[in-house]
Every structure is written in C-alpha cells, then in structure tokens.
Design an enzyme around this catalytic site. Structure first.
Site, PDB file in Angstrom:
ATOM      1  CG  ASP A  12      -1.989   1.036   1.175  1.00 52.43           C
ATOM      2  OD1 ASP A  12      -2.374   1.421   0.051  1.00 52.43           O
ATOM      3  OD2 ASP A  12      -2.466   1.466   2.237  1.00 52.43           O
ATOM      4  CG  ASN A  60      -7.217  -1.939  -6.441  1.00 52.35           C
ATOM      5  OD1 ASN A  60      -6.197  -2.592  -6.222  1.00 52.35           O
ATOM      6  ND2 ASN A  60      -7.683  -1.061  -5.556  1.00 52.35           N
TER       7      ASN A  60
END
Length: 226
Positions: A12, A60
């Site tokens: 991340d 995503n």
C-alpha cells in the site's frame, strides 16, 4: 532464518508516495514493482517459503480506466522482465484472483509464468491480482455446491480456494499508514499476526522487513488457546 512459513504483504501507498514526489500515480506503481524486485533476494535469504503480495484488489476495478490499464500493463511487463530471473532463482509463481476478468494476453502471460516455474521449490511467490477474499470464499462455495455436496465442511472450503496448498498466513505486513486488511486473505489469515507501518511501500526496505519479523518473533501466538 525465520520460522515464518507464509508472509503476506499489502503493498500500500504507491499512489501517495508518487504524490509526495510530485510524480504521476503510474510512477508510484512502477516504484512498487521495483521494490518487489529489490526485496525478493532478502525473502530468499530469510528462507520464507511462501510470500503473497496483494497487487490489485477486486475493488481496484473501480479506479479510472487509465490507472487500471497501466496496472495491467505493469504486471505483464513485470512477468516478461523478471520471469527468467525468478525461474533461475528457484521461485515458483502463483497468481490468485478472478483471472477471467483479465485480457486474454495477460492470462496467457500468467499461465506461461505458472507453467515454467511450477516445479521450483525455493520460494513460492503468490501474486493476488483481481483478488478479493470475500469473492474467493464465494467462488469456493459456488464450486462446492456445483459439485453436488449438500453438507459443507471446513476442509471442503479449503480445498476449493484459489490455491488449496496455500499455508495459513503467519505474518501480514501492511505499509502505508492504513490499519485494515482490506478483504485480503480473510480465510488464510484467521490467526495471522498483523504489522502496520507508516512507510509507503516504495520506501520499504530490508531493515523494515527485519523489524517486522523481529516484532513478530517477540509475540506469543496462542491460536485461541491460553
């Protein structure tokens, strides 16, 4: 040397890393992929047999078409560029997720990497791509029901997951300053130790990995027992 059998990492902070350097998001994702290349030798030296990297989640797909297209190309480029080196170093490639959503050319590249490295045994590198754990468990249950079973055991679900051979996660690391696991390996990480870092993934280094493992080694894992 560590007793960790399965290390999972949520990579991340790539986009935020890019923003802090006044770069486009694409450069953050590229830096994140470069970081995998940098740290793989360390994972081998630590003799961690199974590594799972969360690279593209089912959520995503809600990002912009431009960003999605770049991430698809990046995985394709990474596999083409790194495959020979991964194979030479005895690394087995696995990719989990709803891969049917990917282009035919990317699916072909993934299947080629899996086939070439299937007999390697130094380290398994599992790439979670187009992956969500709720979706994985749903797909597993759908598969079991389709087989005609009317009574579902825990072992049935395990055997119907994307990678039935995946060991339970020992340590889950999330850089990026976010304190959640974001639909990642919910089944496999039921008793995982969690380690969070404020550093963005492209800034993560060997020392950060060692620090996370040292922290893990000081914990007492009870698995619900006293």
């Amino acid at each position: 040397m560590t007793n960790i059998k399965h290390l999972a990492i949520i990579m991340d902070g790539n986009a935020r890393w890019a923003a802090t350097h006044n770069l486009p998001k694409s450069e953050g994702h590229r830096a994140g992929a470069d970081k995998v290349h940098e740290l793989l030798p360390e994972f081998i030296n630590l003799k961690i047999p199974y590594i799972t990297l969360y690279t593209f989640s089912s959520e995503n797909w809600q990002r912009s078409n431009t960003e999605i297209s770049f991430l698809m190309r990046l995985l394709n480029i990474y596999l083409k560029k790194e495959l020979d080196n991964l194979h030479k170093n005895g690394i087995k490639i696995k990719v989990i997720g709803r891969l049917n959503l990917l282009s035919d050319s990317l699916q072909k590249q993934i299947n080629n990497a899996i086939e070439l490295t299937k007999d390697n045994n130094k380290l398994t590198l599992c790439i979670a791509f187009s992956y969500g754990s709720r979706q994985e468990i749903t797909d597993a249950c759908t598969k079991i029901i389709a087989s005609g079973k009317t009574e579902i055991l825990e072992s049935d679900i395990q055997n119907a997951l994307y990678d039935p051979e995946m060991p339970d996660v020992d340590l889950l690391i999330r850089p990026g300053g976010v304190f959640r696991i974001s639909n990642f390996l919910l089944w496999q990480a039921a008793y995982a130790e969690l380690y969070f870092s404020q550093k963005y993934w492209p800034d993560f280094n060997k020392e950060d990995i060692i620090n996370a493992i040292d922290d893990y080694s000081k914990r007492k894992r009870t698995f619900g027992k006293r």
